[in-house]
Scaffold this motif. Structure first.
Motif, PDB file in Angstrom:
ATOM      1  N   TYR A  44      -0.682   9.383  -3.923  1.00  0.00           N
ATOM      2  CA  TYR A  44      -0.572   9.845  -5.311  1.00  0.00           C
ATOM      3  C   TYR A  44       0.730  10.622  -5.506  1.00  0.00           C
ATOM      4  O   TYR A  44       1.473  10.386  -6.467  1.00  0.00           O
TER       5      TYR A  44
ATOM      6  N   GLY B  95       3.678   8.365  -5.536  1.00  0.00           N
ATOM      7  CA  GLY B  95       3.754   7.656  -6.810  1.00  0.00           C
ATOM      8  C   GLY B  95       4.394   8.498  -7.883  1.00  0.00           C
ATOM      9  O   GLY B  95       5.175   8.007  -8.710  1.00  0.00           O
ATOM     10  N   VAL B  96       4.091   9.813  -7.877  1.00  0.00           N
ATOM     11  CA  VAL B  96       4.705  10.745  -8.838  1.00  0.00           C
ATOM     12  C   VAL B  96       6.198  10.861  -8.562  1.00  0.00           C
ATOM     13  O   VAL B  96       7.031  10.750  -9.472  1.00  0.00           O
TER      14      VAL B  96
ATOM     15  N   GLY C 250       8.048   7.636  -9.227  1.00  0.00           N
ATOM     16  CA  GLY C 250       7.917   7.146 -10.595  1.00  0.00           C
ATOM     17  C   GLY C 250       7.224   5.804 -10.683  1.00  0.00           C
ATOM     18  O   GLY C 250       7.470   5.035 -11.607  1.00  0.00           O
TER      19      GLY C 250
ATOM     20  N   GLU D 267       4.035   4.234 -11.556  1.00  0.00           N
ATOM     21  CA  GLU D 267       2.800   4.564 -12.250  1.00  0.00           C
ATOM     22  C   GLU D 267       1.601   3.862 -11.626  1.00  0.00           C
ATOM     23  O   GLU D 267       0.510   4.437 -11.525  1.00  0.00           O
ATOM     24  N   GLU D 268       1.787   2.624 -11.190  1.00  0.00           N
ATOM     25  CA  GLU D 268       0.676   1.868 -10.611  1.00  0.00           C
ATOM     26  C   GLU D 268       0.141   2.545  -9.353  1.00  0.00           C
ATOM     27  O   GLU D 268      -1.051   2.569  -9.112  1.00  0.00           O
ATOM     28  N   TRP D 269       1.048   3.086  -8.546  1.00  0.00           N
ATOM     29  CA  TRP D 269       0.607   3.779  -7.333  1.00  0.00           C
ATOM     30  C   TRP D 269      -0.177   5.041  -7.698  1.00  0.00           C
ATOM     31  O   TRP D 269      -1.202   5.340  -7.100  1.00  0.00           O
ATOM     32  N   LYS D 270       0.318   5.774  -8.685  1.00  0.00           N
ATOM     33  CA  LYS D 270      -0.375   6.983  -9.127  1.00  0.00           C
ATOM     34  C   LYS D 270      -1.793   6.668  -9.578  1.00  0.00           C
ATOM     35  O   LYS D 270      -2.758   7.324  -9.175  1.00  0.00           O
ATOM     36  N   VAL D 271      -1.915   5.642 -10.432  1.00  0.00           N
ATOM     37  CA  VAL D 271      -3.214   5.295 -11.003  1.00  0.00           C
ATOM     38  C   VAL D 271      -4.172   4.836  -9.913  1.00  0.00           C
ATOM     39  O   VAL D 271      -5.330   5.265  -9.858  1.00  0.00           O
TER      40      VAL D 271
ATOM     41  N   GLU E  80      -7.069  -0.820 -17.204  1.00  0.00           N
ATOM     42  CA  GLU E  80      -6.892   0.413 -17.964  1.00  0.00           C
ATOM     43  C   GLU E  80      -8.041   0.668 -18.930  1.00  0.00           C
ATOM     44  O   GLU E  80      -8.077   1.712 -19.583  1.00  0.00           O
TER      45      GLU E  80
END
Length: 500
Positions: A131, A134-135, A138, A140-144, A479
Motif C-alpha cells: 500500500y 502504491g502511494v 503513484g 492507484e491500482e496497487w493502493k486499491v 470499483e
C-alpha cells in the motif's frame, strides 16, 4: 531449431562472448556483460545512454564500459534477465525496488511484470508495504488492491508481529479510517503499540523529550476500549499509555461488560471471523477464479473458506455439515459430479437450519449437466427458478426493494462492465426480492421455506470482478460494490444459525 530466438537470447544473458557492453555495478563493482542493441530495444534510457554522445563511458576495442556505482547488482541482474527473456527470477521482497528500476529505465513491460507479481503474492505480511509503495509510486491500482486486502483480512494483518513496524504515520491513520475493521480491538491496540515503540527506538532513541506516550497521543483517542474484553485489561495497563484515572474507568466498564456477559464486538459489528464457509464450485478455468471468489467472500471478515471442486469431487452430506454455511457456484462447460445427489443433500443441509448462498450463474442455467438438480430445485428452496441464461444491455443496480436489508449494508452501486449476465426469469419461487437489475430482472433474492430452516439467498449475476477478468464484459466493475453484496450475503445466511 529447438526453442528458436527466445532460447538463443536466454543463453546470451550476461555472457561475455560477443558482448559489446560491460557494466560495472555497485560499490563492489560487479561486472555484467550485455549487448547494446538488446538494452536499447527494451529501454529508452539505455538507448540514449549508449548511442548519445556526452555520457560518461569508455570504449575500448569496440566494447563500451559504463560504471553504475549507485545501483544494486542484484536488481540490475534481474533487469538484464528481463531484457533478454521477458522473465525474472525474483522474490516478492524486491518487487518495489525492481519496479523503481523499471520506472527509471522506462520499461513498462517490466513494471507490469512487477505489478502482476504483486497481485499474486499479496498477503498479510506485505500488504501494508505494498500500500505504501502504491502511494509513493503513484500507482492507484496497487493502493486499491492492497487496501482491499487489508479490509478483508484485517485480523490476520494486525496479528502479524511485523505489522505497522516502520510504516508511515499517514498509513496507520488510513487503516484506522477504514469504516469497518473486522478485527478485535485489542489487535488494533497491539499493532499501534508496536508501531510507537519502533518509531521511538529508531527516530528518538536518546531524546527524553519525546516519549512513547507522546508518539501515540494522536491515535490513543481512536482506540475503542468499549469493544475490548475484561481479559484485555492487563495488556491495556502494560502499554503505559493510559493514566491511573483512565485505567480505573476502563476497568469498571470492562468489568460490567464481563458481568453482563456482553461479548466484545469488532468495529464492523459482531465477530464473524469464526464462520466456517464451504465454497462448492466448478474449476473449468483453473483455480484463479475460485481463489478470487474465495477472497471476495473473505473480504467482509470471514477467516475460513474451503473450496471443493464439484466438477471433480462428489461431496457428502457429512462433509457439508462440517460447515456453518455453503456457497454454490457452477461454471458453464463443467458438469457437476452427481448433481442430483448434491441437490438432495443441500436441501437436507438447509432443513437443518443452515444457510446457503447460490450464485445463479451457472448453477440455475437450463443446461442438464451444469446446474444443480434434486430437491433443492424441485421443492423450490432457491428463490429463483431454473431458466435460460441471457445477456442484457441494462447492466447496473436498479430498484432496491429492501434498502435496510443487511445484504445491502454499505452497497452504493453495482454495475457489470459491458452487459448483464443473468438467469432470465421473474420467477423467484415465492421468495423475496431484495434488489433488482435496472432491466427489472431479480438481482438479489432470499427465501426461508419454514421457520426452522436455514435461509437461501440467490445472487443473479456473474461473480467475477474486473480485478481478475478485465477483458470479460460480464464481470462486475471492481470499483462498485459487488464484493460487499457477496460478502454480506454469506455473512447474512451464516449468522442465521446464531439467531437464538
Amino acid at each position: 531449431m529447438s526453442g528458436g530466438i527466445s532460447e538463443i537470447l536466454k543463453n546470451c544473458v550476461n555472457q561475455e562472448k560477443m558482448a559489446d557492453v560491460e557494466l560495472i555495478v555497485g560499490k563492489d563493482e560487479v561486472r555484467f556483460q550485455a549487448h547494446r542493441f538488446i538494452l536499447a530495444l527494451v529501454s529508452p534510457f539505455w538507448r540514449s545512454k549508449l548511442y548519445t554522445e556526452g555520457w560518461e563511458k569508455q570504449e575500448t576495442k569496440g566494447k563500451i564500459t559504463i560504471k553504475l556505482p549507485e545501483l544494486d547488482p542484484k536488481l540490475f541482474g534481474m533487469f538484464l534477465e528481463f531484457a533478454y527473456t521477458r522473465k525474472v527470477t525474483m522474490k516478492n521482497n524486491v518487487v518495489f525496488e525492481l519496479w523503481k528500476v523499471a520506472d527509471q529505465y522506462g520499461v513498462p513491460q517490466l513494471k507490469q511484470y512487477c505489478a502482476d507479481l504483486f497481485e499474486k503474492t499479496l498477503d498479510a505480511t506485505n500488504c501494508i508495504n505494498f500500500y505504501e509503495f502504491g502511494v509513493t509510486a503513484g500507482v492507484e491500482e496497487w493502493k486499491v488492491s492492497a487496501m482491499d486486502y487489508i479490509k478483508g483480512n484485517t485480523k490476520q494483518v494486525l496479528s502479524n508481529e511485523e505489522c505497522f513496524v516502520g510504516v508511515k504515520e499517514e498509513t496507520v491513520q488510513s487503516i484506522l479510517d477504514i469504516e469497518k475493521l473486522y478485527a478485535p480491538e485489542i489487535n488494533i491496540l497491539k499493532a499501534l503499540v508496536r508501531w510507537g515503540k519502533d518509531k521511538k527506538e529508531k527516530e528518538f532513541p536518546n531524546d527524553e523529550g519525546v516519549t512513547f506516550r507522546n508518539i501515540l497521543k494522536n491515535f490513543v483517542p481512536q482506540i475503542k476500549l468499549d469493544l475490548m474484553s475484561f481479559t484485555d485489561l492487563d495488556y491495556i495497563k502494560e502499554t503505559q499509555i493510559y493514566g491511573p484515572n483512565d485505567l480505573l474507568q476502563i476497568a469498571v466498564e470492562l468489568a460490567n461488560n464481563f458481568k453482563l456477559n456482553i461479548k466484545p464486538l469488532t468495529r464492523a459489528g459482531p465477530q464473524i471471523q469464526n464462520l466456517k464457509v464451504l465454497l462448492l464450485a466448478g474449476a473449468r478455468r483453473g483455480t484463479n477464479r475460485l481463489e478470487h471468489l474465495k477472497g471476495t467472500i473473505m473480504s467482509g471478515g470471514i477467516e475460513m473458506v474451503d473450496i471443493i471442486d464439484i466438477s471433480a469431487t462428489a461431496v457428502t452430506f457429512e462433509k457439508m455439515n462440517e460447515y456453518d454455511t455453503i456457497v454454490l457456484r457452477s461454471q458453464n462447460g463443467v458438469d457437476m459430479v452427481e448433481n442430483m445427489r448434491l441437490g438432495n443433500d443441500l436441501a437436507r443441509y438447509v432443513e437443518g437450519g443452515k444457510g446457503l448462498t447460490v450464485i445463479a450463474i451457472n448453477s440455475l442455467i437450463n443446461t442438464d449437466g451444469h446446474r444443480v438438480k434434486g430437491r433443492i430445485v424441485d421443492e423450490a428452496f432457491i428463490p429463483l427458478a431454473v431458466a435460460e441464461r441471457v445477456q442484457q444491455d441494462e447492466r447496473e443496480l436498479g430498484e432496491i426493494h429492501l434498502p435496510e436489508h443487511p445484504i445491502m449494508e454499505g452497497v452504493q452501486s453495482f454495475k457489470a462492465k459491458d452487459y448483464a449476465h443473468l438467469i432470465g426469469t421473474q420467477d423467484i419461487n415465492g421468495g423475496t426480492k431484495i434488489a433488482s437489475w435496472n432491466n427489472g430482472f431479480p438481482l438479489i433474492t432470499e427465501k426461508t421455506k419454514q421457520e426452522s430452516f436455514g435461509t437461501v439467498v440467490c445472487l443473479n449475476f456473474h461473480p467475477m470482478s474486473t480485478q481478475i477478468t478485465n477483458d470479460c464484459g460480464k464481470a462486475w466493475l471492481r470499483e462498485t460494490d459487488g464484493a460487499k453484496i457477496i460478502a454480506n450475503s454469506v455473512q447474512y445466511v451464516g449468522m442465521k444459525i446464531y439467531k437464538n
